[in-house]
Design an enzyme around this catalytic site. Structure first.
Site, mmCIF file in Angstrom:
data_model
loop_
_atom_site.group_PDB
_atom_site.id
_atom_site.type_symbol
_atom_site.label_atom_id
_atom_site.label_comp_id
_atom_site.label_asym_id
_atom_site.label_seq_id
_atom_site.Cartn_x
_atom_site.Cartn_y
_atom_site.Cartn_z
ATOM 1 N N GLU A 78 9.645 -3.043 28.075
ATOM 2 C CA GLU A 78 9.081 -2.742 29.451
ATOM 3 C C GLU A 78 9.380 -0.869 29.623
ATOM 4 O OE1 GLU A 78 8.989 -6.239 32.026
ATOM 5 O OE2 GLU A 78 10.955 -5.697 31.987
ATOM 6 N N GLY A 131 5.586 -7.937 39.754
ATOM 7 C CA GLY A 131 4.738 -8.323 41.146
ATOM 8 C C GLY A 131 3.640 -9.280 40.831
ATOM 9 N N GLU A 170 16.284 -3.033 35.212
ATOM 10 C CA GLU A 170 17.047 -2.909 36.687
ATOM 11 C C GLU A 170 18.474 -3.455 36.541
ATOM 12 O OE1 GLU A 170 14.007 -5.385 38.354
ATOM 13 O OE2 GLU A 170 12.577 -3.707 38.099
ATOM 14 N N GLY A 174 6.536 -1.497 38.198
ATOM 15 C CA GLY A 174 6.269 -1.350 39.642
ATOM 16 C C GLY A 174 5.656 -0.072 40.006
ATOM 17 N N HIS A 223 17.330 -6.603 31.467
ATOM 18 C CA HIS A 223 16.193 -5.932 32.157
ATOM 19 C C HIS A 223 16.857 -4.654 32.771
ATOM 20 C CE1 HIS A 223 13.263 -5.132 35.099
ATOM 21 N NE2 HIS A 223 12.626 -6.105 34.721
ATOM 22 N N ASN A 248 8.523 -12.848 36.081
ATOM 23 C CA ASN A 248 10.050 -12.411 36.800
ATOM 24 C C ASN A 248 9.802 -12.204 37.977
ATOM 25 O OD1 ASN A 248 12.352 -11.306 37.138
ATOM 26 N ND2 ASN A 248 12.081 -9.334 35.855
ATOM 27 N N SER A 256 3.686 -3.269 35.417
ATOM 28 C CA SER A 256 2.439 -2.904 35.930
ATOM 29 C C SER A 256 1.275 -3.922 35.170
ATOM 30 C CB SER A 256 2.280 -1.628 36.051
ATOM 31 O OG SER A 256 2.851 -0.976 36.712
HETATM 32 P P1 13P Z 1 5.928 -5.114 37.504
HETATM 33 O O1 13P Z 1 4.927 -6.070 36.683
HETATM 34 O O2 13P Z 1 6.149 -5.394 38.986
HETATM 35 O O3 13P Z 1 5.540 -3.846 37.149
HETATM 36 O O4 13P Z 1 7.381 -5.609 36.797
HETATM 37 C C1 13P Z 1 7.531 -5.645 35.370
HETATM 38 C C2 13P Z 1 8.728 -6.094 35.145
HETATM 39 O O5 13P Z 1 9.716 -5.369 35.316
HETATM 40 C C3 13P Z 1 8.816 -7.326 34.619
HETATM 41 O O6 13P Z 1 10.339 -7.766 34.129
#
Ligand code: 13P
Length: 247
Positions: A162, A229, A94, A168, A92, A8, A207
């Site tokens: 998640e 990331g 976010e 993150g 998600h 992602n 992460s």
């Molecule tokens: P990270 O791998 O950056 O922690 O993000 C996870 C994520 O939200 C994937 O959708």
């Protein structure tokens, strides 16, 4: 069940980032992965990424629940399909956090994805406060009930667990906690969907990095990963893909 490792990219990536997909394609052609591979770039890169795509699939990061019309700035599931996507992430954390999306919105988006012929990757996960309060299991159960439509099957749906506090942050649950939560989510899916719930992939996200991927991806009931990331660089993403044991 064949695992899925999905990247992602979130709100990252310009045309120059397509070089990462060219590198990913070359590496996957040189050595076939032990999993399905999916990349979810921003909408603006989907059509160009579709030209490069080989050995991996493409997904959007969100879609509208509507088919089309006067919804400025929104993207429909059929637009994603038309641009070369086979999947879309919905719900998600976010989107839930910054756009106020609730379980019902997420379920409606999953339905829109299916109508356009896309697979829905439905995200769930508790916040840190909810985990400390001992509510993580209840939160994830209610997110499964509210966000996963009753017609979900292994063919049209993937779940991504998640934990919000692991996204993150470089922090991850213990392997015991991941096993326990994935088992719990499996039970919730079976309770809700019957036998269909047994075949749905449950990805872990939060992460996942090259140095912890082998420990996380090979756990029972972990059917792959949703990587943020570390999916932006082909070399990191490939290290995660190859951390999966060949079965
Ligand atoms: P990270 O791998 O950056 O922690 O993000 C996870 C994520 O939200 C994937 O959708």
């Amino acid at each position: 069940m064949r695992p899925l490792v999905a990247g992602n990219w979130k709100m990252n990536g310009l045309a120059s980032s397509l070089a990462e997909l060219v590198a990913l394609k070359a590496a996957l052609a040189a050595k076939a992965p032990a999993c399905d591979v999916l990349v979810c770039p921003p909408f603006t890169l989907l059509a160009q990424a579709a030209v490069v795509k080989d050995g991996f699939a493409l997904g959007g990061q969100d879609c509208s629940a509507k088919e089309g019309g006067a919804f400025t700035g929104d993207i429909s599931a059929s637009m994603l399909k038309d641009a070369g996507a086979s999947h879309v992430i919905v719900g998600h954390s976010e989107r839930r956090q910054y756009h106020g999306e609730r379980d019902g919105d997420v379920a409606a988006k999953a339905g829109a994805a299916w109508r356009a012929g896309l697979g829905a990757i439905i995200c769930i996960g508790e916040t840190e406060a909810q985990r400390y309060a001992g509510d993580a299991n209840n939160i994830c159960a209610s997110q499964v009930d509210g966000s996963v439509p009753g017609a979900a099957t292994a063919a049209n749906t993937t779940i991504a667990y998640e934990p919000v506090w692991a996204i993150g942050t470089g922090r991850t649950p213990t392997t015991a906690d991941i096993i326990a939560m994935h088992g719990h989510i499996r039970n919730c899916l079976v309770r809700r969907l019957g036998e269909a719930g047994r075949g749905i992939r449950i990805l872990y996200g939060g992460s996942v990095k090259p140095d912890n991927a082998a420990d996380i991806l090979n756990l029972p009931e972990v059917n792959g990963a949703l990587v943020g990331g570390a999916s932006l660089k082909a070399s990191d993403f490939l290290s995660i893909i190859t951390a999966l044991k060949q079965v």
